[in-house]
Design a protein around this motif. Structure first.
Motif, short mmCIF file in Angstrom:
data_model
loop_
_atom_site.label_atom_id
_atom_site.label_comp_id
_atom_site.label_asym_id
_atom_site.label_seq_id
_atom_site.Cartn_x
_atom_site.Cartn_y
_atom_site.Cartn_z
N LYS A 1 -7.68 0.27 -7.44
CA LYS A 1 -8.06 1.34 -8.38
C LYS A 1 -6.84 1.91 -9.10
O LYS A 1 -6.78 1.92 -10.34
CB LYS A 1 -8.79 2.45 -7.62
CG LYS A 1 -9.25 3.61 -8.50
CD LYS A 1 -10.05 4.62 -7.67
CE LYS A 1 -10.65 5.72 -8.54
NZ LYS A 1 -9.63 6.54 -9.22
N HIS B 1 -6.23 -1.42 0.57
CA HIS B 1 -6.48 -2.42 -0.47
C HIS B 1 -7.32 -1.85 -1.61
O HIS B 1 -7.01 -2.06 -2.79
CB HIS B 1 -7.17 -3.63 0.17
CG HIS B 1 -7.68 -4.64 -0.78
ND1 HIS B 1 -6.86 -5.50 -1.47
CD2 HIS B 1 -8.95 -4.95 -1.17
CE1 HIS B 1 -7.58 -6.30 -2.24
NE2 HIS B 1 -8.85 -5.98 -2.08
N GLU B 2 -8.38 -1.13 -1.28
CA GLU B 2 -9.27 -0.61 -2.32
C GLU B 2 -8.58 0.44 -3.18
O GLU B 2 -8.77 0.46 -4.41
CB GLU B 2 -10.54 -0.01 -1.67
CG GLU B 2 -11.42 -1.04 -0.97
CD GLU B 2 -11.85 -2.18 -1.90
OE1 GLU B 2 -12.16 -1.89 -3.07
OE2 GLU B 2 -11.87 -3.33 -1.45
N LYS B 3 -7.77 1.28 -2.57
CA LYS B 3 -7.02 2.27 -3.35
C LYS B 3 -6.07 1.57 -4.31
O LYS B 3 -5.92 1.98 -5.47
CB LYS B 3 -6.24 3.19 -2.41
CG LYS B 3 -5.43 4.26 -3.14
CD LYS B 3 -4.67 5.15 -2.15
CE LYS B 3 -3.86 6.22 -2.89
NZ LYS B 3 -3.08 7.07 -1.95
N SER C 1 -4.48 -9.91 -3.65
CA SER C 1 -4.78 -8.53 -4.05
C SER C 1 -4.43 -8.28 -5.51
O SER C 1 -5.16 -7.59 -6.23
CB SER C 1 -4.01 -7.53 -3.15
OG SER C 1 -4.65 -7.38 -1.91
#
Length: 497
Positions: free
Chosen positions: A21, A16-18, A63
């Motif tokens: 970004k 999710h974090e990638k 997301s």
């Protein structure tokens, strides 16, 4: 409010974090490519994207909204709704509300998180009184509204479209930010036409602006028959969408990418429109138009493949139940059946299906099963007091709370008066308790009963779990499991009264 279907004990296959970004960075690059003005057609759902969260465990239903928060200072939102959809009160099947009401819901949600909502564009306008009434309603709420008109021969009559009688007749929407996100409550609203109309008007005003498309599925850099892409075809089987190799990309770059039939079919016309407006097209293929980076963010492909196969089976059962409920969707059922063969799965791949059928065979009555995050399978059966899924909720929460199975959380003497009210006073035919009634009873008892309190506290752990029932459930039960974030399938068998 959105429901958070993520539970920290769930297996995660998506980073999710990638995604937050690299997806926001990719959009910024495309803005720069067009001189700091980009109209981004946003396909699918900005939030409530439960399909993506099911096939890509770790992707959250919001997301994409979180990703846009990275671009909050660059972006403004432009909503699109078709006058034709307003006229026929078109509904969002997942939420049970009309498109025109959903616009207001979406606007409130975006503004709540600090995104700037510019206006609403009513497309396919041709003097419809319902569209005029909707415009008046929005303007009373302080919302700017614009009309875009039906263009004869769209999208093939390029000479008319690219003229003062075509796009030139549409209202020009004044925008102030580098990124204009064009979104809608559902498909067929005219998002692409709005983007192209704005490009026409910007060009007339000497403003350099570009167009790009954001579609989550199919995933362009995964194989055509990858389970994630097959799951998308299953999800859109009722629309008859088909994933295809992008022939334009293959011809121009010698690389295989995946797109879907409607974008591939419209690309030659779109390319001609770009050439008519700009003198040349910035794109050589439908894949070129996209900015989707989701295929680069799978942290565990095996988990995503397993989840996608499960989703194909879930869609198959959903289509079967719709057909059993006097639906006219045989083609949908047949298409998903074919997709299951391509994915090399049968319904037996879904462990809960096998377990529920085994429990039914042993007990001789309707049954249900749930697979918990640690792989445990819990089953239940129908009884005189409880339906199979109401009993399953009790069995599963007791297991998670380490409460012995023989402990009765809801005493029979409490259930009997509820059944009497359902049958004698409310004239119901089914005296068994539904899932919502079980949860209400547990809540009442939890005031004094520690076991009931502990059982209720386990409900968040059901998010992302899978359930199968050997009988079609009521609408109430469906809603409860949806709120809990459970993946539900049912045999196409109606309850016997």
């Amino acid at each position: 409010m959105r429901t958070n279907y993520y539970y920290k004990g769930m297996k995660t296959g998506f980073d999710h974090e990638k995604y937050l970004k690299i997806q926001s960075e990719r959009i910024k690059e495309r803005i720069d490519q067009f001189g700091n003005k980009l109209y981004l057609e946003f396909g699918g759902k900005l939030f409530d994207d439960n399909h993506a969260s099911r096939v890509l465990p770790g992707f959250q239903p919001d997301s994409k909204l979180q990703m846009l928060m990275q671009l909050r200072d660059y972006a403004e939102i432009l909503f699109v709704i078709s006058a034709l959809d307003i006229e026929k009160n078109k509904m969002r099947g997942d939420l049970g509300i009309t498109y025109d009401e959903d616009i207001l819901r979406l606007r409130a949600e975006f503004e709540r998180v600090g995104l700037y909502v510019n206006c609403v564009v009513i497309t396919h306008y041709n003097g419809q009184s319902s569209a005029e009434a909707y415009r008046a309603r929005l303007e009373r709420l302080g919302i700017k509204v614009y009309y875009h008109y039906t263009i004869e021969g769209y999208p093939n009559n390029v000479a008319l479209i690219d003229s003062d009688e075509g796009f030139g007749r549409n209202d020009y929407v004044e925008t102030t930010r580098p990124l204009v996100i064009v979104t809608a409550p559902g498909p067929g609203s005219g998002k692409m036409a709005v983007c192209l109309s704005q490009l026409y008007h910007e060009h007339k005003r000497g403003v350099k602006a570009g167009y790009a498309k954001f579609e989550t599925f199919p995933v362009w850099n995964l194989p055509l028959k990858h389970p994630v892409n097959l799951a998308y075809e299953a999800a859109t089987a009722d629309l008859n969408d088909v994933n295809m190799i992008d022939p334009f990309h293959l011809e121009n770059y010698g690389k295989i990418t995946v797109n879907y039939n409607r974008d591939i079919e419209i690309f030659p016309v779109l390319n001609t429109l770009f050439e008519s407006i700009y003198g040349e097209s910035p794109y050589k293929s439908p894949t070129d138009m996209g900015v989707n980076m989701i295929g680069f963010c799978m942290a565990d492909e095996d988990i995503c493949c397993d989840a996608s196969r499960d989703e194909i089976i879930r869609r198959y059962y959903y289509a079967l139940c719709k057909l059993a409920d006097k639906g006219d969707n045989e083609n949908e059922v047949n298409k998903i059946s074919l997709l299951m063969k391509q994915a090399k799965v049968t319904t037996a791949y879904r462990r809960t299906t096998v377990a529920a059928h085994e429990r039914k065979e042993l007990s001789g009555v309707e049954a249900a099963a749930i697979e918990l995050h640690n792989g445990s399978i819990i089953t239940s059966r129908s009884s005189a007091l409880l339906g199979p899924c109401a009993a399953l909720l009790l069995n599963a929460t007791k297991h998670l709370a380490d409460i012995p199975h023989e402990v009765k959380l809801i005493p029979e003497e409490l259930i009997a008066p509820i059944q009497k009210t359902k049958v004698e006073y409310l004239h119901g035919h089914n005296p068994r308790l539904h899932t919502d009634e079980v949860l209400v009873a547990l809540s009442l008892l939890s005031h004094k009963d520690e076991n009931c309190r502990r059982a209720l506290a386990q409900l968040p752990k059901l998010a992302g779990c899978q359930i199968h029932s050997t009988v079609m459930l009521s609408e109430v039960d469906h809603k409860i499991f949806k709120k809990l974030g459970v993946g539900l399938t049912c045999d196409p068998v109606k309850k016997s009264e």
